[in-house]
Enzyme design. Structure first.
Site, short mmCIF file in Angstrom:
data_model
loop_
_atom_site.label_atom_id
_atom_site.label_comp_id
_atom_site.label_asym_id
_atom_site.label_seq_id
_atom_site.Cartn_x
_atom_site.Cartn_y
_atom_site.Cartn_z
N GLU A 131 2.82 -6.73 5.33
CA GLU A 131 2.71 -8.18 5.55
C GLU A 131 1.38 -8.66 5.02
O GLU A 131 0.36 -7.98 5.18
CB GLU A 131 2.70 -8.51 7.05
CG GLU A 131 4.00 -8.54 7.74
CD GLU A 131 3.83 -9.02 9.19
OE1 GLU A 131 2.92 -9.84 9.47
OE2 GLU A 131 4.59 -8.55 10.04
N GLU A 147 3.54 -4.69 14.95
CA GLU A 147 2.12 -4.84 15.24
C GLU A 147 1.77 -4.47 16.69
O GLU A 147 1.30 -5.31 17.47
CB GLU A 147 1.65 -6.26 14.93
CG GLU A 147 1.60 -6.54 13.46
CD GLU A 147 0.87 -7.84 13.12
OE1 GLU A 147 0.67 -8.68 14.01
OE2 GLU A 147 0.51 -8.01 11.95
C1 GAL Z 1 1.67 -11.04 11.98
C2 GAL Z 1 3.05 -10.82 12.59
C3 GAL Z 1 4.10 -11.67 11.90
C4 GAL Z 1 3.62 -13.07 11.72
C5 GAL Z 1 2.32 -13.04 10.95
C6 GAL Z 1 1.76 -14.42 10.65
O1 GAL Z 1 0.67 -10.74 12.87
O2 GAL Z 1 3.42 -9.49 12.50
O3 GAL Z 1 5.28 -11.65 12.67
O4 GAL Z 1 3.43 -13.66 12.96
O5 GAL Z 1 1.37 -12.35 11.69
O6 GAL Z 1 0.53 -14.34 9.99
#
Ligand code: GAL
Length: 651
Positions: free
Chosen positions: A305, A150
């Protein structure tokens, strides 16, 4: 051909085995296999465990987990582990940590603590990426690389001296001479004429508003500086493992990074999406960002994700209701993702994310969460044929990061209420409600495949961009405050709409932003009354038809919406865009589908996705008979969808 060599759709999540004793790993892989997980992301934040001292690598634990995963048929999305520099690097080289606009160097103890311009940081990431690539190049579990994490999340910019030097080099490449820079930045204003490159600095905290062109160039530079970090790692990965795809996880519609440029540097686009379950409009925002992801490379992408339930970083972290994990996953597929992945596999016991949901929750397998994890895995197996299929859109929304940065520059605009994401959504919502597929496009791309192109805002518009829009043979819609400035944020001669003037047949003499609490009315030719609450303009029409005029207020009787040939212009932001949109769609010969509120319709390949995001049951007329791939039912006529239910119809 899918995104990776894993057949069908990808299903899995971030997996942090280093947070667990090795006995737990055995249970993890067994449960992953049970849930149908076929890929996990490993090592995102593992730098300090993989390289505990400079040049000293400890790969044994990663070897063991990769072998174990492979033994259970689970592929690996291997991160290069560079998202958090280790403590030893930060202590040996404190300059690696970023500095904020006030000059404070940020401390270690969180993540993404790096200055994008630090040569020490970059060299260290490239060394680690090389070591990882050489170690795992032939590992059968490895199917893709995940660089960093990210970019632009916690660290977007750094104001240290190293960054200042880097910014000056970047400016030197852009302008060549100080004279050109002075001219572009308009330094005759407020006595800022530069006589030496060393006098230039990032837009640090200053007594008053900072030069807006300096700020715009800073935004461009920051996106490029982070991109260079990604590219440095990608180079080495491509050298050692030329056949493995390289990506980095995007953050949906992100202001700070020009994703058109970034996507061009990736093998495929991947995205992290966290729609807020407490926001009833979140499915719409998700749909828009997924359409951007599909449009970036005009090919399938990967939801890398998302949250199975609640996140842990909002003020109030509301979980997903039963069925929502599945519905949200199916929505990403409907908009072009070739998989559904989560943060994270096993819920953490410690750290800032211990209350963040996971596929396998603290409570183990006798939980609602786990049952939903199993059910989604089974659904994705039924939908394997979705992988690799494309979407055809007749409508495109223009999104340009330069314009966005200019539009939302601090402190120097007629109004700070014009927010690009909101403007995009205001057009996207009625298109989406009609089940019309929408692409996003940069202004410079070939537009000939579309029948309607809408530029909600093009504050910054160059002559080249305007020529591209003029050549578009379909229906063009241009939103307010467009064609205002050139690439240096300088107002076009004669004022807006600058290079769009010939095509639109009008001039914007004055901007007339509307103060809070005032409803400005406008009336269309057929007497429909619309309201604009944030923005209006004093338009003078040279050669265009007037479609709507203001009624009452300071602009009473003046043109508000115009059309010249195939080009419609709005000098306002009607709360309800439907009447304007309907005319444009009709002129383009496009008819949407009548859908109940909250129901989403998407086509992918020959499949039809129907998703009920609403809170009420809905009945939808089917355009064709077919089989629901999720249930195997044969459907014809209409289908009844319970809240959060979905159908994937194969004709
Ligand atoms: C994203 C990040 C992850 C985790 C996730 C939680 O922004 O890439 O590592 O922190 O959020 O929602």
């Amino acid at each position: 051909m899918g995104l990776t060599r894993v057949p069908g759709l990808l299903y899995g999540g971030d997996y942090n085995p280093e947070q667990w004793p090795e006995q737990v790993w055995q249970q993890d892989v067994r449960l992953m296999a049970e849930a149908g997980v076929n890929i996990v992301t490993v090592a995102v934040f593992s730098w300090s465990r993989l390289e505990p001292a400079p040049g000293v690598y400890e790969f044994d634990w990663l070897d063991r987990i990769l072998d174990l995963l492979h033994g259970h048929g689970i592929a690996v999305d291997l991160a290069t582990a560079t998202a958090t520099p280790p403590p030893w690097l930060v202590r040996q080289h404190p300059e690696v940590q970023p500095v904020d606009a006030n000059g404070t160097r940020l401390e270690f103890g969180s993540r993404q603590g790096y200055c994008p311009s630090s040569p020490v940081f970059r060299d260290s990431t490239v060394r680690l990426a090389r070591a990882m690539a050489e170690r795992y190049r032939d590992h059968p579990a490895l199917v893709m690389w995940h660089v960093g994490n990210e970019y632009g999340d916690h660290t977007v910019e750094c104001f240290c001296e190293e960054s200042a030097r880097h910014f000056r080099r970047w400016l030197g490449d852009r302008y060549g001479t100080l004279d050109k820079l002075n001219a572009a930045w308009g330094t005759s204003c407020w006595g800022q004429h530069y006589t030496d490159w060393t006098q230039l600095s990032p837009p640090r905290k200053a007594p008053g508003p900072v030069n807006p062109t300096q700020v715009l160039d800073w935004r461009r530079f920051c996106s490029d500086a982070l991109l260079a970090c990604f590219e440095a790692e990608r180079e080495v990965l491509k050298e050692v493992t030329p056949d493995l795809p390289v990506t980095t996880n995007f953050m949906s519609i992100l202001h700070h990074l020009d994703y058109w440029k970034w996507a061009a540097a990736e093998d495929f686009v991947s995205d992290d999406a966290y729609p807020d379950p407490a926001d009833p409009a979140s499915y719409l925002k998700a749909a828009l960002s997924y359409d951007l992801m599909r449009s970036l490379k005009q090919q399938p992408w990967l939801l890398l994700e998302s949250a199975p339930g609640a996140v842990s970083w909002r003020e109030v972290n509301v979980p997903k209701e039963p069925g929502a994990m599945r519905l949200h996953g199916l929505q990403a597929l409907a908009h072009g993702s070739d998989g559904v992945m989560f943060f994270q596999w096993r819920q953490a016991r410690y750290g800032p994310e211990k209350f963040h949901s996971a596929m396998l929750p603290h409570g183990g397998t006798d939980t609602r969460q786990w049952r939903e994890t199993l059910a989604l895995g089974a659904d994705l197996r039924r939908l394997a044929e979705v992988a690799g299929t494309g979407t055809r859109a007749d409508v495109a929304l223009v999104l340009d990061w330069d314009s966005w940065w200019g539009l939302e520059a601090p402190e120097s605009l007629p109004s700070n209420r014009l927010r690009l994401h909101q403007l995009l959504l205001s057009w996207y919502a009625p298109l989406h409600a009609r089940g019309l597929a929408v692409d996003l496009t940069p202004p410079g791309r070939d537009l000939s495949a579309y029948r309607v192109v809408i530029a909600p805002n093009l504050y910054l518009c160059t002559a080249g961009q305007a020529a591209g829009l003029a050549a578009f043979p379909g229906q063009l819609v241009v939103g307010p405050f467009s064609g205002v400035v050139d690439a240096a944020d300088q107002v076009h001669d004669g004022g807006p709409p600058g290079p769009l003037r010939g095509q639109l047949g009008l001039r914007v003499e004055e901007f007339w932003p509307i103060p809070d609490g005032v409803d400005q009315q406008l009336v269309t030719g057929d007497g429909t009354v619309l309201t604009t609450r944030t923005w209006s303009e004093w338009l003078t029409v040279d050669d265009a038809e007037v479609l709507a005029r203001y009624r009452g207020g300071p602009l009473d009787g003046r043109p508000a919406v115009t059309r010249r040939g195939r080009a419609t212009y709005l000098g306002c932001l009607p709360e309800d865009l439907t009447p304007v949109l309907d005319e444009v769609l009709a002129a383009a010969g496009l008819t949407g589908t009548d859908l109940p509120p909250g129901v989403e319709l998407c086509r992918r390949g020959d499949l039809l996705f129907l998703l009920n995001h609403g809170t009420a049951p809905a009945t939808v007329q089917l355009p064709t008979t077919g089989t629901d791939l999720l249930t195997g039912r044969h459907l014809h006529g209409s289908v009844h969808l319970a809240p959060r239910d979905a159908v994937v119809l194969k004709p």
